[in-house]
Design a protein around this motif. Sequence first.
Motif, short mmCIF file in Angstrom:
data_model
loop_
_atom_site.label_atom_id
_atom_site.label_comp_id
_atom_site.label_asym_id
_atom_site.label_seq_id
_atom_site.Cartn_x
_atom_site.Cartn_y
_atom_site.Cartn_z
N VAL A 173 0.85 -1.18 0.00
CA VAL A 173 0.00 0.00 0.00
C VAL A 173 0.89 1.24 0.00
CG1 VAL A 173 -1.81 1.28 1.20
CG2 VAL A 173 -1.76 -1.21 1.35
N VAL A 174 0.61 2.14 -0.91
CA VAL A 174 1.21 3.46 -0.85
C VAL A 174 0.29 4.34 -0.02
CG1 VAL A 174 1.79 5.51 -2.23
CG2 VAL A 174 2.43 3.22 -3.04
N LEU A 175 0.85 5.02 0.98
CA LEU A 175 0.05 5.86 1.87
C LEU A 175 0.29 7.32 1.51
CD1 LEU A 175 0.76 4.13 5.32
CD2 LEU A 175 -1.31 3.93 3.93
N THR A 176 -0.78 8.05 1.22
CA THR A 176 -0.63 9.47 0.90
C THR A 176 -1.96 10.17 1.12
OG1 THR A 176 0.11 11.06 -0.75
CG2 THR A 176 -1.18 9.21 -1.57
N CYS A 177 -1.91 11.46 1.40
CA CYS A 177 -3.14 12.26 1.57
C CYS A 177 -4.11 11.56 2.51
CB CYS A 177 -3.82 12.49 0.22
SG CYS A 177 -2.78 13.39 -0.94
N ILE A 178 -3.61 11.16 3.64
CA ILE A 178 -4.38 10.27 4.50
C ILE A 178 -4.67 10.91 5.86
CG2 ILE A 178 -2.39 9.03 5.50
CD1 ILE A 178 -4.06 6.47 4.73
N GLY A 179 -4.52 12.25 5.93
CA GLY A 179 -4.72 12.92 7.22
C GLY A 179 -5.88 13.90 7.26
N ASP A 180 -6.55 14.11 6.13
CA ASP A 180 -7.67 15.07 6.12
C ASP A 180 -8.96 14.34 6.46
OD1 ASP A 180 -7.53 13.87 3.31
OD2 ASP A 180 -9.45 14.92 3.30
N PRO A 181 -10.02 15.06 6.77
CA PRO A 181 -11.24 14.36 7.21
C PRO A 181 -12.11 13.85 6.07
CG PRO A 181 -11.15 16.67 7.98
CD PRO A 181 -10.13 16.52 6.92
N GLY A 182 -11.65 13.90 4.84
CA GLY A 182 -12.48 13.44 3.72
C GLY A 182 -12.68 11.94 3.72
N PRO A 183 -13.57 11.45 2.87
CA PRO A 183 -13.84 10.00 2.78
C PRO A 183 -12.63 9.26 2.19
CG PRO A 183 -14.97 11.18 1.02
CD PRO A 183 -14.37 12.23 1.91
N PHE A 184 -12.50 8.00 2.57
CA PHE A 184 -11.38 7.20 2.06
C PHE A 184 -11.53 6.94 0.55
CE2 PHE A 184 -10.86 6.21 6.55
CZ PHE A 184 -9.49 6.24 6.67
N HIS A 185 -10.41 6.93 -0.11
CA HIS A 185 -10.30 6.51 -1.51
C HIS A 185 -9.20 5.46 -1.58
CE1 HIS A 185 -12.43 10.30 -2.14
NE2 HIS A 185 -12.70 9.91 -3.36
N TYR A 186 -9.50 4.37 -2.23
CA TYR A 186 -8.46 3.35 -2.44
C TYR A 186 -8.34 3.10 -3.93
CZ TYR A 186 -5.92 -0.99 -2.72
OH TYR A 186 -4.98 -1.94 -3.05
N LYS A 187 -7.15 3.28 -4.42
CA LYS A 187 -6.88 3.02 -5.83
C LYS A 187 -6.29 1.63 -5.95
CE LYS A 187 -3.46 4.44 -9.20
NZ LYS A 187 -2.47 5.48 -9.52
N LYS A 188 -6.93 0.81 -6.74
CA LYS A 188 -6.52 -0.58 -6.85
C LYS A 188 -5.17 -0.72 -7.56
CE LYS A 188 -10.53 -2.09 -8.64
NZ LYS A 188 -11.52 -3.09 -9.11
N SER A 189 -4.54 -1.85 -7.32
CA SER A 189 -3.30 -2.18 -8.02
C SER A 189 -3.60 -2.41 -9.50
CB SER A 189 -2.69 -3.44 -7.43
OG SER A 189 -3.44 -4.57 -7.85
N ARG A 190 -2.55 -2.46 -10.29
CA ARG A 190 -2.71 -2.75 -11.73
C ARG A 190 -3.45 -4.06 -11.95
NH1 ARG A 190 0.38 -5.49 -15.77
NH2 ARG A 190 0.69 -4.34 -17.72
N ARG A 191 -3.24 -5.03 -11.07
CA ARG A 191 -3.91 -6.33 -11.22
C ARG A 191 -5.43 -6.18 -11.06
NH1 ARG A 191 -0.10 -10.52 -7.76
NH2 ARG A 191 1.90 -9.83 -8.60
N GLY A 192 -5.82 -5.31 -10.17
CA GLY A 192 -7.25 -5.01 -10.02
C GLY A 192 -8.01 -5.97 -9.13
#
Lengths: 426, 426, 426
Positions: free
Chosen positions: C232-251
């Motif tokens: 997992v790459v962790l970034t932009c993970i400190g604001d109160p917005g909803p979570f977004h997870y971007k899948k790996s290339r494999r999907g």
Amino acid sequence: MHDLIAVLYPICRSITGEGVRQTLGVLRQHIPLETHEVATGTAVYDWTIPREWNIRDAYIKNALGERVVDFRENNLHVLNYSTPIRATLSLSELKAHLFSIPEHPKWIPYRTSYYKENWGFCLTDEQMSSLRDDHYEVCIDSSLAEGALTYGEYFLPGSTADEILFSCHVCHPSLCNDNLSGISVAVFLAKELAKGERRRYSYRFLFIPGTIGAIAWLSRHQNETARIKHGVVLTCIGDPGPFHYKKSRRGDAEIDRAVAHVLRRRSQPYEILEFSPYGYDERQFCSPGFNLPVGCLMRSMWGQFPQYHTSADDLDFVTPPALGESLSVCREVIDLLEYNRVYRSTSPYCEPALGRRGLYRPTGGGDIGVENLSRLWVLNLADGHHTLLDIADRAGLPFTIVSEAARELAEHGLVAELPAATDAIS
Amino acid sequence: MHDLIAVLYPICRSITGEGVRQTLGVLRQHIPLETHEVATGTAVYDWTIPREWNIRDAYIKNALGERVVDFRENNLHVLNYSTPIRATLSLSELKAHLFSIPEHPKWIPYRTSYYKENWGFCLTDEQMSSLRDDHYEVCIDSSLAEGALTYGEYFLPGSTADEILFSCHVCHPSLCNDNLSGISVAVFLAKELAKGERRRYSYRFLFIPGTIGAIAWLSRHQNETARIKHGVVLTCIGDPGPFHYKKSRRGDAEIDRAVAHVLRRRSQPYEILEFSPYGYDERQFCSPGFNLPVGCLMRSMWGQFPQYHTSADDLDFVTPPALGESLSVCREVIDLLEYNRVYRSTSPYCEPALGRRGLYRPTGGGDIGVENLSRLWVLNLADGHHTLLDIADRAGLPFTIVSEAARELAEHGLVAELPAATDAIS
Amino acid sequence: MHDLIAVLYPICRSITGEGVRQTLGVLRQHIPLETHEVATGTAVYDWTIPREWNIRDAYIKNALGERVVDFRENNLHVLNYSTPIRATLSLSELKAHLFSIPEHPKWIPYRTSYYKENWGFCLTDEQMSSLRDDHYEVCIDSSLAEGALTYGEYFLPGSTADEILFSCHVCHPSLCNDNLSGISVAVFLAKELAKGERRRYSYRFLFIPGTIGAIAWLSRHQNETARIKHGVVLTCIGDPGPFHYKKSRRGDAEIDRAVAHVLRRRSQPYEILEFSPYGYDERQFCSPGFNLPVGCLMRSMWGQFPQYHTSADDLDFVTPPALGESLSVCREVIDLLEYNRVYRSTSPYCEPALGRRGLYRPTGGGDIGVENLSRLWVLNLADGHHTLLDIADRAGLPFTIVSEAARELAEHGLVAELPAATDAIS
């Protein structure tokens, strides 16, 4: 294209006969197509080439000797492929041989009787209603005799033997959208391809009578059909309705995905239809023994517009702008297929340094832009298993931009095109 | 069917005991089923056949000697499989053994305690509320003793050893939809099949106590279960609610697709449910070691209707028309499975000339009609890889019409049925 | 975590230089990470480690000698990686090197020029507007010299060599959400894992400059990347917005399904995004030569919140509760992966007798409860082909409950864990 349709409109075509020969003669003024004749009685698979039908005149005269239905006014008035007849009949005897459309009282229907001997007249429902209880003289001055089935074929060689097929039917009489629009678009597409530079694919254009023509052609070329990598039947493609594309029997053939991509990228409504074994000559190309990747491109879907198979499918129903758009869609599909290659990245471990090569925006931190993004997509999926169309569809980007990105990357040696025989996904 | 339910309704069934034997005795008046007895203590997989439970009487008497809860009025009043007891208890001691439904104060719940020794009474919440702080005489004149588990089995041989299984549970006491409806539909289905001509499939009907009965049967027939090609558990199938079909663990078994096709073709609402390992005996048939293609057909879904497992699941809750429809759906599913064959076209290259054989409309240009269309679909997909159900589902046509088209085409030698052992898709 | 961000906030980081070293120095007070230096000029795949950039001061002075733009106030004021300059320029000459955001006149943009030599200043649009037509003294007291690229790595061995990777970038200057939030969550996650008991997986934490850092690390560890089973790459993970997870290339990698399961089970909105080759270092981990199962976890999606890459991504934009939730989601994902085993039922034929073992409700007839249901699901799908996550997803149950059911069943010998090298589906 509309002018060509206007020239062809008055000719009385059928599945055999002089009408087809005249039609192909007109087309030869545009492209050097070959005309083939298959003799009556020739076995073609489960079928036999029927007798040749020709017609000179036909009418229904009332007791006053007036032509109340007259073939010379509109060739749809005769049941196509009618046997000859000369007789005087009561109205009730006559009515068993008359066809009209009560819902559209001013339109003449188009009806045929190819495979059962019969004669008949098609007329407007207004004409039908005006017939009094009287005796009528009917005359169909037609002939059914030994002769041939005629079809036209135009082959444009490419740098490979792999073919793209365009097929249209030439057996309908005075019907513009259903028949002449497909012929006209095919002719102008062929003219353009012939003018341009040599392409990867070879192109084959068939101008054939529906069903029996396709069967005859397939029967004579069974062993060569494997060369057909993609195919489209063109029909009902001149009216201003939204595009409809009916997928091949395979459902996921490259041609199916290519047309869907092109239509999706236009800002117009369109519809993709599942395969069905009823329709035009894709029925034969997609029969289980062949199962060729051949779909059918239309604007308004046959059978779904009221003018279908009536005299209202006339020169006003097809329009120059609609024909132009259809030609343009065909061209875009061809471009996509021509450039739909498979690449392998030469630096598959991490991204290559694009900035150094001028292939990336110099200042970071802002927006990336679709060209930079396309390059990243091509590099990421250039694994030998994705075509450019796969990449464009997964990326949600236009094929043209993805294809241009691949070209640039290849120029810089960052991706290499694989030979066509690779086991690409699509 | 409703009459049979009425006869069976008063019998106090449980997972073992005379109630099941009496029930099977009634069924034997309709079909010549075999009764099997598995002795108490027999190991069946991880389980042991429990002692046989029989009951003669049960009541709660108040201090005046009045029966305030009486087994003779409704056999649901006793916690099913209760151990015997005779005692005088205070109200608070008694209450630990009482079950009622506060939301439905006039209904008696159905509760069991098979695998933990316990005794208890089920009563309406009105009865519960009327109990004063008093001493009560409780009596459950039951016995738990060496004996047997009893089940019924009816086998109807077909022309092949491949089987279609229908299974229903026979362990619930006076509950009509949950238990008796399945039994009754199964019996009448078996009667009809026995009357008709020999079929391709053999049919097996099981009338078994829930869970332990299925486990006992499977344990005795493990090596024969491969013959079960399709199976349906019938339950809750007599009320007028919409059909619910719970798919087998496989999820795409032929039986799953067959039932879905039949329900889709009716003009009524219905629901297809994913498999879950909770429910009726599909739990055992679909355990991972077996993974049989067995689904569960219901009308109202168990646990979802308020009458479920209460005295309100009575003779009024199930109706003759609902039972009739259920029988009819079962019959349609059977017909589909019986006729779901794989064909190969004898003329796979292009369409054969159907008109010549009278299998196509004589006059072209108008509508084609569903029979002609079905023939085209069968010919197009008769490639040895599609069952008729595959074809019907892809074509969006009723199986019956597609099947009839295949029969006609086969008569004309245009398609040939493949032997059943082909690697058909479904 | 917010305090750690506050300590790191003022440091002027870039892809190389003292800023990264100071940052890693702070982190070493929390976890014993190793610092690695890769010398300028080292070839890493298609790239070369660039010169080291350091900066002491930078300003724009007006004709009065006043600092109108001052690096000491905010390090975003300098185009990151600017070449040194000392010059006096007219306003128009200067403007070619200025960046502002007209839509947000009080915010300073973040801009970089790593791979093209350039210098520049970023300033608020208010500052930009207030610049008169004057001469300005510009000074960027930076240096670009031989040195090294610096990154940090922390490895926590588990009972197997299989690794879970957490990666975050350490190259952004005073930006809290985009950079520091990921660093901080990674550090605290590592601290917790180090305190707890030994786990099945080994854990690797990378604190690397974006792009070039990932490329350097991968280049040095190409042959060991096969050990990375999830990342997992962790970034932009400190604001109160909803979570977004971007899948790996494999999907459909296990990490993709694990994060989706955890987010689905929370009562908050979230979004799962398809892979794209643009973003953070998943770009490199998912390049086609590696194709590692590495996704990217964010709260607000980079580029989608207005504060992105501006001075408004500051200490107020990230909140302690949001950071806490992010840490908790990471922990839940880890727990899921740690316990996501494959089991095989020891009694696959029918259900085992759960009641006898106290694993089933004693009184039948009522509701079953989620624990009982979970046991049935585990038993039904414990066929050696389903992970517990497969089971939880198919059952629509929380992984934690399914996992607990498996543990209990294993304790009773009803299921047995398969060795990890089994060909499990996911």
